[in-house]
Design a protein around this motif. Sequence first.
Motif, mmCIF file in Angstrom:
data_model
loop_
_atom_site.group_PDB
_atom_site.id
_atom_site.type_symbol
_atom_site.label_atom_id
_atom_site.label_comp_id
_atom_site.label_asym_id
_atom_site.label_seq_id
_atom_site.Cartn_x
_atom_site.Cartn_y
_atom_site.Cartn_z
ATOM 1 N N ILE A 51 -5.461 12.312 2.684
ATOM 2 C CA ILE A 51 -4.693 11.153 2.185
ATOM 3 C C ILE A 51 -4.767 9.963 3.135
ATOM 4 O O ILE A 51 -4.219 8.904 2.857
ATOM 5 C CB ILE A 51 -3.220 11.518 1.883
ATOM 6 C CG1 ILE A 51 -2.472 11.912 3.158
ATOM 7 C CG2 ILE A 51 -3.126 12.579 0.820
ATOM 8 C CD1 ILE A 51 -0.955 12.043 2.932
ATOM 9 N N MET A 85 -3.141 3.605 4.715
ATOM 10 C CA MET A 85 -2.790 3.696 3.289
ATOM 11 C C MET A 85 -3.947 3.215 2.415
ATOM 12 O O MET A 85 -4.306 3.849 1.422
ATOM 13 C CB MET A 85 -1.533 2.877 2.986
ATOM 14 C CG MET A 85 -0.262 3.368 3.656
ATOM 15 S SD MET A 85 0.252 5.028 3.173
ATOM 16 C CE MET A 85 -0.429 6.013 4.471
ATOM 17 N N GLY A 87 -6.610 5.846 2.434
ATOM 18 C CA GLY A 87 -6.181 7.013 1.680
ATOM 19 C C GLY A 87 -6.155 6.761 0.183
ATOM 20 O O GLY A 87 -6.592 7.606 -0.614
ATOM 21 N N ILE A 88 -5.702 5.587 -0.218
ATOM 22 C CA ILE A 88 -5.671 5.238 -1.648
ATOM 23 C C ILE A 88 -7.090 5.253 -2.206
ATOM 24 O O ILE A 88 -7.366 5.827 -3.269
ATOM 25 C CB ILE A 88 -5.016 3.858 -1.858
ATOM 26 C CG1 ILE A 88 -3.509 3.936 -1.583
ATOM 27 C CG2 ILE A 88 -5.294 3.311 -3.260
ATOM 28 C CD1 ILE A 88 -2.849 2.574 -1.377
ATOM 29 N N TYR A 143 0.832 -1.205 0.000
ATOM 30 C CA TYR A 143 0.000 0.000 0.000
ATOM 31 C C TYR A 143 0.873 1.263 0.000
ATOM 32 O O TYR A 143 0.524 2.285 -0.598
ATOM 33 C CB TYR A 143 -0.902 0.027 1.233
ATOM 34 C CG TYR A 143 -1.936 -1.066 1.316
ATOM 35 C CD1 TYR A 143 -1.789 -2.121 2.206
ATOM 36 C CD2 TYR A 143 -3.052 -1.056 0.482
ATOM 37 C CE1 TYR A 143 -2.749 -3.125 2.292
ATOM 38 C CE2 TYR A 143 -4.011 -2.068 0.562
ATOM 39 C CZ TYR A 143 -3.846 -3.090 1.470
ATOM 40 O OH TYR A 143 -4.788 -4.093 1.556
ATOM 41 N N GLU A 144 1.989 1.189 0.712
ATOM 42 C CA GLU A 144 2.842 2.395 0.806
ATOM 43 C C GLU A 144 3.343 2.821 -0.569
ATOM 44 O O GLU A 144 3.441 4.004 -0.885
ATOM 45 C CB GLU A 144 4.044 2.087 1.699
ATOM 46 C CG GLU A 144 3.738 1.887 3.156
ATOM 47 C CD GLU A 144 4.942 1.359 3.910
ATOM 48 O OE1 GLU A 144 5.330 0.198 3.659
ATOM 49 O OE2 GLU A 144 5.502 2.095 4.729
ATOM 50 N N GLU A 187 1.916 2.198 -3.484
ATOM 51 C CA GLU A 187 0.805 2.739 -4.287
ATOM 52 C C GLU A 187 0.452 4.164 -3.835
ATOM 53 O O GLU A 187 0.197 5.044 -4.650
ATOM 54 C CB GLU A 187 -0.422 1.836 -4.172
ATOM 55 C CG GLU A 187 -1.529 2.217 -5.155
ATOM 56 C CD GLU A 187 -2.691 1.230 -5.197
ATOM 57 O OE1 GLU A 187 -2.652 0.201 -4.477
ATOM 58 O OE2 GLU A 187 -3.640 1.507 -5.968
ATOM 59 N N MET A 188 0.513 4.399 -2.536
ATOM 60 C CA MET A 188 0.220 5.750 -2.024
ATOM 61 C C MET A 188 1.282 6.730 -2.535
ATOM 62 O O MET A 188 0.963 7.813 -3.022
ATOM 63 C CB MET A 188 0.197 5.747 -0.498
ATOM 64 C CG MET A 188 0.074 7.122 0.136
ATOM 65 S SD MET A 188 -1.391 8.058 -0.352
ATOM 66 C CE MET A 188 -2.603 7.333 0.745
ATOM 67 N N MET A 214 5.979 8.924 4.262
ATOM 68 C CA MET A 214 4.728 8.885 5.011
ATOM 69 C C MET A 214 5.013 9.015 6.503
ATOM 70 O O MET A 214 6.055 8.535 6.996
ATOM 71 C CB MET A 214 3.973 7.576 4.762
ATOM 72 C CG MET A 214 3.613 7.287 3.316
ATOM 73 S SD MET A 214 2.786 8.631 2.447
ATOM 74 C CE MET A 214 1.310 8.835 3.434
#
Length: 425
Positions: free
Chosen positions: A267, A305, A308-309, A91-92, A94-95, A111
């Motif tokens: 986010i 994440m 937020g995504i 996820y990190e 992609e964010m 982040m």
Amino acid sequence: MTSSEQLFARALQLIPGGVNSPVRAFRSVGGAPFFVKSARGAMLVTADNQVLVDFVCTWGPAIHGHNHPVIKKAIADALENGTSFGTPNPYEVEMAELIVKFFPSIQKVRMCNSGTEATMSAIRLARGFTKRDKIIKFSGCYHGHSDSLLIKAGSGALTHGSPDSAGVPASFAQETIVLPYNDCSALDAAFTANPGQIACVIVEPYCGNVGFIMPDAGYLAYLSDITAKHSSLLIFDEVMTGFRIAKGGVQERESIVPDLTCLGKIIGGGLPVGAFGGRADIMDHLAPLGPVYQAGTLSGNPLAMAAGIAALKLLEGENPYARLDTLGRQLRDTVLSAAKAKGIAIQVPQCGSMFSIFFTDTPVRDYATALKGDAKIFAKFFRNCLDHGVYLAPSAYEAGFLSTAHDGPAITRACEVLSAAIKTL
Ligand code: KE4
């Protein structure tokens, strides 16, 4: 069900002021805060079963309204795999790719867990990169509660009359130069008086913590030019305005390229989050690559994440900014016309889904003019709106927010209440 009053009495025994963040305390508008038991769309349901149209939107994150099904599902799906790993997770990445896509000035991003962490880290990075100690901020701007930035701060600090917090050593405070917002000559004087000593200028490009204040034409460009001229860094604190004013924040709308940008709120899709990013040559000074240390146990947390995504992808798909601006203008025009009919001095600055209401006939362009707003009239207006089911920020020195969920019955009902409340003043 325990009432707000009962919950607040218990909270007061164990939590300072009964709140986990001062601005929630209602101290400047009177009365005790209500407790919320649930939220959906534009609405809050209190512990007393009062249903409120919410213009605080959890201080910005809820641009899609509360408990959006797509965000909720994203969290639930991520939850199946666990809550926190303490290792890198997909996820990190992609964010980071989404943030860089929406903010071309951000070549690399880190982040963290709050807007405070983001700005605190960006300041440390600017100092480490430039090897200079002094920073410039603007009176009334709020960048979270780290020591270097709690000087003439806005938001809750200003609301409670303590823009300069106790506990910040004078040796720290003296490294922070505080200037009036929208004042180019003050900038010139500060850089002239401190040659080669200013690491950065940090600014809310549109101010949302002293009420809502927009820059004079050319002011942000002036900030960019003067920082470049003196080899200082320009930091845009877009924790509130990022993805709110435009997908790419104020810097997209104003075509300004800051050196570093701080993000937060939206986010995280309503979960704890912060981020800071910018030029790769600056960001590569961060550990583990470089000498500026910054860290966080829950930084890049998979649930935050994932939420937020989902929130950012909804923005990408819906592109709701024109619709949000229409809603903001509807609210603004309703309040302005009611005030005109009643002969009440008022300013209602608004851009897109951000707005605020100052009871003064002086156009508000900085901290000093914001203070000319009549806080007593604001408190009376706030209370009348709340009694009739509309929740504004409980302070004259905050911005209000609309969400896509306000479209339809919520904005119609809210405009009726706001208009009627003006008439009682
Ligand atoms: P947090 O540490 O509260 O996540 O973010 C600090 C921050 C940084 N920069 C800007 C422009 C901000 O608006 C904020 C936080 N905003 C306030 C509302 N005005 C948060 C509400 C509160 O303090 O409870």
